[in-house]
Design a protein around this motif. Structure first.
Motif, PDB file in Angstrom:
ATOM      1  N   PHE A  22       0.811  -1.216   0.000  1.00  0.00           N
ATOM      2  CA  PHE A  22       0.000   0.000   0.000  1.00  0.00           C
ATOM      3  C   PHE A  22       0.848   1.271   0.000  1.00  0.00           C
ATOM      4  O   PHE A  22       0.411   2.313   0.492  1.00  0.00           O
ATOM      5  CB  PHE A  22      -0.941  -0.005   1.206  1.00  0.00           C
ATOM      6  N   ASP A  25      -0.299   5.162  -0.288  1.00  0.00           N
ATOM      7  CA  ASP A  25      -1.745   5.213  -0.051  1.00  0.00           C
ATOM      8  C   ASP A  25      -1.965   5.272   1.460  1.00  0.00           C
ATOM      9  O   ASP A  25      -2.103   4.244   2.121  1.00  0.00           O
ATOM     10  CB  ASP A  25      -2.426   3.987  -0.657  1.00  0.00           C
ATOM     11  N   GLN A  72      -2.218  -2.035  -6.706  1.00  0.00           N
ATOM     12  CA  GLN A  72      -2.672  -0.668  -6.456  1.00  0.00           C
ATOM     13  C   GLN A  72      -3.216  -0.082  -7.748  1.00  0.00           C
ATOM     14  O   GLN A  72      -2.613  -0.232  -8.807  1.00  0.00           O
ATOM     15  CB  GLN A  72      -1.520   0.210  -5.985  1.00  0.00           C
ATOM     16  N   GLU A  74      -5.299   3.626  -9.197  1.00  0.00           N
ATOM     17  CA  GLU A  74      -5.639   5.005  -8.856  1.00  0.00           C
ATOM     18  C   GLU A  74      -6.565   5.560  -9.929  1.00  0.00           C
ATOM     19  O   GLU A  74      -6.349   5.343 -11.118  1.00  0.00           O
ATOM     20  CB  GLU A  74      -4.356   5.834  -8.787  1.00  0.00           C
ATOM     21  N   ARG A  84      -0.742   0.302 -10.792  1.00  0.00           N
ATOM     22  CA  ARG A  84       0.625   0.450 -10.291  1.00  0.00           C
ATOM     23  C   ARG A  84       1.125  -0.888  -9.741  1.00  0.00           C
ATOM     24  O   ARG A  84       1.154  -1.103  -8.529  1.00  0.00           O
ATOM     25  CB  ARG A  84       0.673   1.491  -9.186  1.00  0.00           C
TER      26      ARG A  84
END
Length: 104
Positions: A22, A25, A72, A74, A84
């Protein structure tokens, strides 16, 4: 290795994996930290060796799933997501072949 050391090792592995999975984030980092800490605190007074070993195994499995399966993404637009992937998730793309290779 003592049971206490095994528990601490799994706890540290989960925390390190959380930091890697993470990264960047803050909301997910905090939520994962709180959940990991909550689960370990909830079972802090467990004395059964068998139950402790099962929980150690569960923690290790969770760490593996996080490390190998979580990506991940976004939002970069209304209908677009930016993926990502971590370097550890990128595999060499090997084309599929219907027919097995002939040995020379």
């Amino acid at each position: 290795m003592g049971t206490r050391l095994k528990v601490l090792r799994v706890f540290k592995q989960l925390q390190r994996t959380r930091m890697d999975v993470f990264k960047d984030d803050d909301i997910a980092l905090k939520a994962a930290r709180l959940k990991i800490n909550e689960e370990f605190r909830k079972n802090r007074n467990e004395t059964s060796e068998e139950n402790i070993n099962e929980m150690i195994k569960l923690g290790s499995n969770v760490e593996t799933v996080l490390r190998e399966s979580v990506l991940q993404m976004e939002h970069v637009g209304e209908d677009k997501l930016l993926l990502r992937p971590r370097k550890s998730l990128l595999l060499e793309n090997v084309p599929y072949c219907d027919e097995p290779r002939k040995k020379s």
